[in-house]
Design an enzyme around this catalytic site. Structure first.
Site, PDB file in Angstrom:
ATOM      1  CD  GLU A 276      -3.029  -1.048   2.228  1.00 20.69           C
ATOM      2  OE1 GLU A 276      -3.359   0.041   2.705  1.00 20.69           O
ATOM      3  OE2 GLU A 276      -3.491  -2.125   2.625  1.00 20.69           O
TER       4      GLU A 276
ATOM      5  CG  HIS B 258      -9.753   6.658   5.582  1.00 21.32           C
ATOM      6  ND1 HIS B 258     -10.725   5.708   5.334  1.00 21.32           N
ATOM      7  CD2 HIS B 258      -8.610   5.957   5.825  1.00 21.32           C
ATOM      8  CE1 HIS B 258     -10.184   4.483   5.421  1.00 21.32           C
ATOM      9  NE2 HIS B 258      -8.918   4.618   5.737  1.00 21.32           N
TER      10      HIS B 258
ATOM     11  NE  ARG C 233      -4.635   5.183   9.683  1.00 19.93           N
ATOM     12  CZ  ARG C 233      -5.103   4.262   8.845  1.00 19.93           C
ATOM     13  NH1 ARG C 233      -4.568   3.061   8.791  1.00 19.93           N
ATOM     14  NH2 ARG C 233      -6.122   4.556   8.051  1.00 19.93           N
TER      15      ARG C 233
END
Ligand code: FAD
Ligand code: SIN
Length: 522
Positions: free
Chosen positions: A114, A337, A372
């Site tokens: 990712e 998010h 993050r």
């Protein structure tokens, strides 16, 4: 008011609350309260997976470095070491609890890659990892006799006396009076606050209740300005919006404009796999420059069977929206998010209030800093839930004296349609003035509007009493105020916070926590 006693009270039934409960049940009576059905949580919708070093070519040092780089020089390195070093162990624990992670023929975990990760290290269950983890953990807690689960039980406030938490006040669905829960230890695991924003990936339960409750109780809260916007959600009218996992980019999907041209090379050497804050801002910039409502994620021409095997949820959700993703590019936009900040804890989950722990998205352990790294959230929830459970055991052994003051809470049993209108106004306000790109003038305007909304709603509650809907709205407003105040205080751009009036990082502000503990009336 109805009275209830337990040793350990857990508020929330996502990954953090459930994992903590499973560990605490080995030595204490545990009660989990959760405002909806037990599985409803952000955890349930997690797609990509859980980051951990299993690849021989990867290393703990790489994972630590990637986390620190994404966090933009604001992470607590000790906390980062904790989660990275314990990642393999907690994943093997989940594996033993029968979480069905995807494996290769050799029996090793299949790893996705990712954004911001230098290696493939995301352990997953197709593209519905959260559902698999949540379902397995729910099954476990249901089978443990020491755990009582109260569904449809909404916590409205923490009970705190002399800076020591003694329980919580809750509203049970369709009950005519509130419930006071007395506990020796309280774990706040109430998740995030995506519903603050008009466009967000979170389910409707994510209304920031934990941030607001902790704030009202006087807990130290920090880093609320760092709201993470996920770069790729399916463009179209819905709340929440549907996430298109970053793992799809890790699989080779590229971001393109409406002409099919790539653009990320202009913004970051990692291109479509750059950290989320960079990709989200790049997309907004492209959309504004070209005056278009979305950009595209391209997997056209990819092998259909492979896509369906690795990403079945995304394939079928897009198909339902009329998009065959191996033939047509997927229209995407960023959306709110994840909350990187929250209730400040130490490495054992202890907050600044005695007997009150916090874990998961509601907490600020320092792992994420200003932004993050993908798939570090579920991991953080697991590692710190376990640490907190170990700490709880020793605290319960020494916790002999309990204070149990009684509280009074009036309930408002009327449905108020105005609340939905105010909520929608709030979400638009935050999206417009405290979103991906911010500036002082707009933040100040937003702050004044929020204060007015807060005043109106507080007077209504003091006149007519509490209801779940009015309390959720109050929590949304109070969480928004913390985000906006944090953003105004942080006169720099770093990680998820981008201010056009302070476009650079400031060395003056490189301390770990800007503690957002201003009183709401300030
Ligand atoms: P949650 O899972 O949100 O659980 C909170 C619980 O608290 C819920 O049960 C809720 O009902 C309850 N609750 C809240 N308020 C109250 C109240 N007042 N009274 C009683 N109960 C209350 N992270 C990753 O690491 N990897 C991923 O692949 C990933 N994908 C994601 C995809 C999506 C679409 C989303 C939304 C998030 C994703 N994340 C991912 C982030 C991650 O899922 C969350 O940060 C994490 O699940 C939070 O877990 P939690 O236990 O802290 O909170
Ligand atoms: C995703 O699958 O893209 C979400 C991962 C995360 O939020 O960590």
């Amino acid at each position: 008011m109805k009275q209830y006693e337990t040793e350990v009270l857990v508020i929330g039934s996502g990954i953090a609350g459930l994992f903590y409960s499973i560990h605490c049940a080995q030595f204490a009576r545990v009660t989990i309260i959760t405002k909806g059905t037990i599985g409803e949580s952000n955890t349930m919708y997690a797609q990509g997976g859980i980051a951990a070093v299993f690849d021989m070519a990867d290393s703990i040092e790489n994972h630590i470095r990637d986390t620190l780089v994404a966090g933009d020089d604001l992470c607590n390195e000790e906390a980062v070491h904790q989660i990275v070093q314990n990642a393999r162990r907690v994943i093997l624990e989940l594996d033993a609890l029968r979480v069905d992670f995807d494996k290769r023929l050799s029996g090793s975990f299949d790893l996705h890659r990712e954004g911001g990760h230098s290696h493939a290290r995301v352990v997953h269950s197709t593209d519905a990892t959260g559902k698999e983890v949540e379902t397995a953990l729910v099954k476990q807690v249901r089978a443990i006799p020491n755990i009582t689960i109260l569904e449809g039980c909404f916590a409205i406030d923490l009970c705190v006396n002399d800076n020591t938490c003694t329980g919580a006040i809750a509203i049970e669905k369709s009950a005519l009076e509130a419930l006071q829960i007395h506990a020796k230890v309280v774990m706040l695991a109430s998740g995030g606050a995506g519903q603050v924003y008009e466009m967000n990936t979170n389910p409707s339960i994510a209304t920031g209740d934990g941030f607001a409750m902790a704030h009202r109780a006087g807990a130290v809260i920090s880093n609320m300005e760092f709201v993470q916007f996920h770069p790729t959600t399916l463009y179209g009218p819905s709340n929440p919006v549907f996430l298109i996992t970053e793992a799809l980019r890790g699989f080779g999907a590229e971001l393109k404009n409406e002409n099919g041209e790539t653009f990320m090379e202009k913004y970051h050497p990692l291109k479509s796999l750059a950290p989320r804050d960079v990709v989200s801002r790049a997309i907004v910039n492209e959309m504004e420059k070209r005056n278009v409502p979305c950009v595209y994620l391209d997997v056209t021409g990819f092998n259909k069977t492979e896509i369906q095997t690795h990403f079945p949820t995304i394939y079928s959700r897009c198909k339902d929206a009329g998009i065959d993703i191996v033939r047509t590019m997927i229209p995407v936009v960023p959306a709110a998010h994840y909350m990187c900040g929250g209730v400040v804890t130490d490495l054992n989950g202890r907050t600044s209030i005695g007997n009150l722990y916090a874990c998961g998205e509601v907490s600020c352990t320092g792992v994420h800093g200003a932004n993050r790294l993908a798939s570090n959230s579920l991991l953080e929830g697991l590692v710190f839930a376990e640490n907190a459970a170990v700490d709880t055991k020793s605290r319960l052994e020494s916790n002999s004296h309990l204070l149990h003051p009684l509280y009074f809470v009036a309930l408002d049993l009327e449905e108020d349609v105005n609340l939905a209108y105010i909520k929608s106004y709030l979400q638009q306000l935050m999206w417009r003035f405290a979103g991906i790109v911010r500036n002082g003038t707009e933040l100040n305007y937003c702050h004044d509007e929020l204060k007015q909304l807060h005043q109106k709603l507080s007077s209504k509650i003091s006149l007519y009493g509490n209801s779940v809907a009015s309390n959720e709205l109050l929590n949304l407003i109070e969480t928004s105020l913390m985000i906006v105040r944090g953003s105004l205080l942080r006169e720099e751009s770093r990680g998820c916070q981008y201010r056009t009036d302070f476009p650079l990082k400031s060395d003056l502000l490189t301390f770990q926590d800007i503690s957002e503990h201003l009183s709401l009336s300030a």
